[in-house]
Scaffold this motif. Sequence first.
Motif, mmCIF file in Angstrom:
data_model
loop_
_atom_site.group_PDB
_atom_site.id
_atom_site.type_symbol
_atom_site.label_atom_id
_atom_site.label_comp_id
_atom_site.label_asym_id
_atom_site.label_seq_id
_atom_site.Cartn_x
_atom_site.Cartn_y
_atom_site.Cartn_z
ATOM 1 N N VAL A 167 0.827 -1.211 0.000
ATOM 2 C CA VAL A 167 0.000 0.000 0.000
ATOM 3 C C VAL A 167 0.866 1.267 0.000
ATOM 4 O O VAL A 167 0.373 2.366 0.264
ATOM 5 C CB VAL A 167 -0.974 0.012 1.205
ATOM 6 N N GLY A 168 2.167 1.096 -0.264
ATOM 7 C CA GLY A 168 3.054 2.248 -0.363
ATOM 8 C C GLY A 168 3.434 2.878 0.948
ATOM 9 O O GLY A 168 3.777 4.062 1.008
ATOM 10 N N ALA A 169 3.380 2.088 2.045
ATOM 11 C CA ALA A 169 3.662 2.621 3.379
ATOM 12 C C ALA A 169 4.857 1.901 3.989
ATOM 13 O O ALA A 169 5.159 0.757 3.634
ATOM 14 C CB ALA A 169 2.452 2.452 4.276
ATOM 15 N N PRO A 170 5.542 2.543 4.943
ATOM 16 C CA PRO A 170 6.605 1.851 5.671
ATOM 17 C C PRO A 170 6.017 1.002 6.783
ATOM 18 O O PRO A 170 4.937 1.294 7.306
ATOM 19 C CB PRO A 170 7.416 3.012 6.268
ATOM 20 N N SER A 171 6.714 -0.041 7.151
ATOM 21 C CA SER A 171 6.358 -0.711 8.397
ATOM 22 C C SER A 171 6.854 0.144 9.555
ATOM 23 O O SER A 171 7.897 0.801 9.456
ATOM 24 C CB SER A 171 6.985 -2.103 8.469
ATOM 25 N N THR A 172 6.104 0.146 10.632
ATOM 26 C CA THR A 172 6.471 0.923 11.810
ATOM 27 C C THR A 172 6.741 -0.061 12.939
ATOM 28 O O THR A 172 5.823 -0.554 13.582
ATOM 29 C CB THR A 172 5.358 1.913 12.182
ATOM 30 N N TRP A 173 8.011 -0.358 13.179
ATOM 31 C CA TRP A 173 8.418 -1.407 14.116
ATOM 32 C C TRP A 173 8.370 -0.913 15.552
ATOM 33 O O TRP A 173 8.697 0.239 15.834
ATOM 34 C CB TRP A 173 9.835 -1.888 13.779
ATOM 35 N N VAL A 174 7.984 -1.781 16.461
ATOM 36 C CA VAL A 174 7.917 -1.409 17.876
ATOM 37 C C VAL A 174 8.038 -2.671 18.718
ATOM 38 O O VAL A 174 7.547 -3.733 18.347
ATOM 39 C CB VAL A 174 6.595 -0.651 18.169
ATOM 40 N N LEU A 175 8.710 -2.545 19.861
ATOM 41 C CA LEU A 175 8.882 -3.674 20.775
ATOM 42 C C LEU A 175 8.267 -3.429 22.156
ATOM 43 O O LEU A 175 7.938 -4.383 22.858
ATOM 44 C CB LEU A 175 10.373 -3.997 20.935
ATOM 45 N N SER A 176 8.163 -2.172 22.559
ATOM 46 C CA SER A 176 7.604 -1.852 23.879
ATOM 47 C C SER A 176 6.788 -0.575 23.806
ATOM 48 O O SER A 176 7.009 0.272 22.940
ATOM 49 C CB SER A 176 8.728 -1.672 24.921
ATOM 50 N N ASN A 177 5.847 -0.443 24.733
ATOM 51 C CA ASN A 177 5.120 0.809 24.925
ATOM 52 C C ASN A 177 4.493 0.806 26.317
ATOM 53 O O ASN A 177 4.759 -0.092 27.127
ATOM 54 C CB ASN A 177 4.072 1.043 23.815
ATOM 55 N N HIS A 178 3.661 1.786 26.603
ATOM 56 C CA HIS A 178 3.095 1.963 27.944
ATOM 57 C C HIS A 178 1.982 0.978 28.270
ATOM 58 O O HIS A 178 1.441 1.017 29.383
ATOM 59 C CB HIS A 178 2.549 3.381 28.071
#
Length: 556
Positions: free
Chosen positions: A330-341
């Motif tokens: 879809v022409g978008a980057p992947s947004t990687w994440v391992l932790s959050n609140h």
Amino acid sequence: MAQHEQVEQSAAPGSEWWRTAVIYQIYPRSFADASGDGIGDLPGITSRLDDLRSLGVDAIWLSPFMTSPQKDAGYDVTDYRDVDPLFGTLADFDTMLNEAHTRGIRVIVDLVPNHSSDQHVWFQQALKAAPGSPERARYIFRDGRGENGELPPNNWESVFGGGQWERVTEADGTPGQWYLHIFDATQPDFDWTNEEVREEFRGILRFWLDRGVDGFRVDVAHGMIKADGLPDYTPAADADSMGGGEENVPYWGQDGVHDIYRDWHKVLAEYDGERALCGEAWLPTLEKTALWVRPGEMHQTFNFPYLMTPWDAAALRAVIHDSLDAFGSVGAPSTWVLSNHDVIRHASRLALTADSPQGDGIGPKSKGKPDQAIGLSRGRAATTLMLALPGSSYIYQGEELGLPEAMDIPDEFRQDPTWFRTEGERYGRDGCRVPLPWNADAPAFGFNDTGASWLPQPASWAEFARDAEEGDADSTLNLYKSLLAERRERALGSGTLVWEDAGSDAVAFHRGDLHVVANLGTEPIELGADVSFVIQSQPFPGTALPPNTAAWFTRP
């Protein structure tokens, strides 16, 4: 290390900053406290911006700081156009924003559009108004079932435990209608079929865009539209509370949400500077997640399937491969994440030996608690791998110190609504929200000058304090600094990933001349005598990559 058939994958094209940025999440009440009251604040953030610049991040995302009674740590908003006095003033926000921009750091603010606080003026007006009134039409009020309306309108279960419906007492003192709250009873859901609600949020977006913010992280971005008729729904026994594991949940991921974000995209496009929308959308597949970032909708959405992937090489290779395919389509980057609140810190989560569903947390009585040394090794290796991937990455405050989950918070200090609504059956999210340690020998580890802390800090966190790690070349902090500097220097946020074969227990690829290998197995992996190491997730001698370790290297 063998190189078998190579499969090339690339990030989506484009030069907008959000496609490749490393974005640092600040949980304001736990970052830095300038006032000394035990709760972090905006002046505290401003005082630590140089630390973030030296870390090497491109942007910061601030969890909610808007006016709120703080029943759910600010995710229950009463005034979307002001700063809660706990955190400072609008002038403090403007100062922080300007100081961040001066340092080349962009600022994203959290927006909570699914629900408001029950103290919001609109909801207070709704309580005083009659059923069927315009005031009630801003929220989801319904008559109850049963002979006298004594039963809730449906059987939906709250994310925080219990039911999703709360009955009100009408102005004449009689039992009345019910209102919907996916989360706590103090967080009534807006009715997003109401044009007045939509216009109000257009104004809220413009208020903050006019002040100069660079974008919005949208809370519960998949929950704003509910299925027609509000049909009964019973989740599976092992279902993710935020909807990440199941199809066709009537209050998650409805098609109508996309109309909202197409509208918001147009609002942001009115402003210069590549303003961005990032969605918190827990969805069952990567293909569904990618729908949120089609052209003309959001710019980013968190890759929660990646975050929730266990410490398993085959699973990790698959989710990276499928993510690049799904988002790239879809022409978008992947947004990687391992932790959050909202999740167990990955320096602990990756070493759990028993299931811990999202939102449950871990505490003194939890099963399968992690070995801290293994967890830290895996956490560092996971980040070393993630920051080599094409796309954007998010870092949660404290992970750059290797902070583990705080598991031994005494019951009397817990504050997460999940803890109370489940009567202590689920620990909730307090363990990843404990205030940061900045100075090993200071009161509250330098979180402030008074020693006050809204959640107790473990005594063992002295070893994780930022000043203790600054001078240690092998510390987690210096690993993150090295990773971010090399990532920027080599432009790893864009470009091509070429898969390699380093065995069934490895995740391996190269980015140009940079090779990346993570060992998720139990035996060392020989990399070859000709390697020249750029970064090791933990120091090791020779050229055999130990278990729970990752490395970046080149070959002649």
